[in-house]
Design an enzyme around this catalytic site. Structure first.
Site: not given
Ligand code: NAD
Length: 417
Positions: A144, A281, A305
């Protein structure tokens, strides 16, 4: 900021606010009405919030020619705690997202997103009440930071040569001529301060576990290190108060699985905080399959996020999910609606103010005004349970009553006990 790491809040406190763009003014007006009513109800005039408007976004641009005037930043810095509605991200080169700018300028390294279900809120999952977690997303590092080089630029070419010629990267960049690059900085200090904040929060709120979510199986030196630094920090700084999966793994290797499991059980029975980890995941599956197993989550910026929005959706809360950006060392905190400006609905007085209102509730908690925070949460829950709601919930509920933004706020105020 007090000497013991807690903010000192006067009874008559000045809180800077940014009303926001698009639907911001509607949802801010409604939120402010409820916040003021709750504080007046609970403290009977002994405590009071004086609101100080600061400019940012379109309103600031129209009035001053700047999207984020330096004066606004100075005020947010000086008063420590502030609250904001959604801001338009200016389109065009060279202008950063205002939200990102605020986070970076004040070094707000924790993005805090509590995720819980309110009875009656329409949800896509069968048992939304099983989800009750608080996500600590690292807010200043990772992919980011915006260190990116576009395909075909001299910078990308230079980086390519540096990687291949000087760092010995071989056979890893499949299409060198047409590759763009992004850099993922993850530091020990940055990871530790985030994980420390999550552990302190869990201990302070008597919660059972902190789960470090990472993709360390693939990105070993960034995400994998995040996990290792986290376990090491937990054992070093919190000692007897925690039991980590790292300790369990050591016990398993040296003394066998049965003994390791018995120790884990004993630690749980003693009320120790369990520090564990899950690969990102898999965690997105676990969010749906066994949300009860997770309480506080500590994760890097990009994972955080995705996870915060996915988790919010499972409790039907994407429109009412609150958020805060906090630096627990300096005390700086900006509480904010997590949705955007929904410009199509600006000034329609139809949108749900709950995201900003619940961010205000988080702000009251952060200030130590817990009684006012509790009474708003309860009044909001009653209002939703009685199915007197704004259009977003109305469309998904049977036999609900449709209210305007301002009417919804009035209804919450009526339910303040
Ligand atoms: P958005 O969140 O503004 O809107 C998407 C849709 O979500 C809306 O059309 C609406 O149907 C629904 N929605 C949003 N808020 C709602 C509410 N309070 N009640 C009921 N329904 C609601 O997302 P977008 O359209 O992608 O972005 C619009 C603008 O907002 C962009 O400029 C974007 O950069 C900005 N943005 C700002 C923030 C922020 O300030 N934190 C966050 C996201 C997007």
């Amino acid at each position: 900021m007090g000497p013991n790491g807690h903010i000192v809040v006067p009874d008559n406190v000045i809180i800077p606010f940014i009303e926001g763009d698009g639907i911001g003014p509607d949802v801010w007006r409604a939120s402010k009405m409820v916040l003021d009513a709750a504080v007046a109800h609970v403290y009977g005039g002994k405590r009071k919030i004086e609101w100080l408007e600061i400019l940012a976004g379109e309103k600031a641009f129209n009035e001053t020619g700047e999207w984020l005037p330096a004066k606004s930043l100075d005020i947010a810095r000086e008063y420590l705690v502030s609250i904001k509605g959604p801001l338009t991200t200016p389109v065009g080169g060279g202008i950063r997202s205002l939200n990102v700018a605020l986070r970076q300028e004040l070094d707000l390294y924790v993005c805090l997103r509590p995720v819980k279900w309110y009875k009656g809120v329409p949800s896509p999952v069968v048992a939304p009440e099983n989800t009750n977690m608080v996500i600590f997303r690292e807010n200043t590092e990772d992919i980011y930071t915006g260190i990116e080089f576009a395909m075909g630029t001299p910078e990308a070419e230079k980086l390519l040569h540096f990687l291949t010629d000087e760092l010995g990267v071989k056979n890893k960049i499949r299409f060198p001529e047409t590759t763009a690059f992004g850099i993922k900085p993850v530091s020990k200090e940055g990871s530790e301060r985030l994980i420390r904040a999550a552990i302190k929060y869990a201990l302070g709120h008597n919660l059972p576990s902190v789960t470090i979510v990472h993709k360390g199986n693939i990105m070993k030196y960034t995400e994998g290190a995040f996990k290792m630094w986290g376990y090491a920090l937990a054992e070093r700084e919190f000692g007897d108060k925690v039991y980590t999966w790292g300790q369990w793994d050591n016990a398993r290797k040296t003394q066998g699985e049965d003994i390791a499991n018995a120790r884990m059980k004993r630690a749980e029975a003693q009320g120790k905080l369990i520090i564990k980890d899950v690969i990102a995941d898999n965690f997105l599956q676990q969010l749906l399959l066994s949300p009860k197993d997770y309480s506080v989550v500590a994760t890097l910026n990009l994972n955080g996020d995705y996870i915060s929005d996915a988790a919010a959706a499972s409790v039907g809360g994407i429109g009412i999910a609150p958020g805060a950006n906090i630096n627990y060392l300096t005390g700086h905190a900006v509480f904010e609606a997590t949705h955007g400006t929904a410009p199509r609905f600006a000034n329609t007085n139809t949108m749900n103010p709950s995201s900003l209102l619940l961010s205000g509730v988080m702000m009251l908690e952060y200030m130590g005004w817990q009684e006012a925070a509790d009474c708003i949460e309860e009044a909001l829950a009653i209002t939703i349970m009685r199915k007197r709601v704004t259009i977003d919930f109305y469309n998904l509920m049977h036999d609900a009553t449709l209210l305007k933004t301002s009417e919804f706020a009035e209804e919450i105020v009526k339910n303040i006990k």
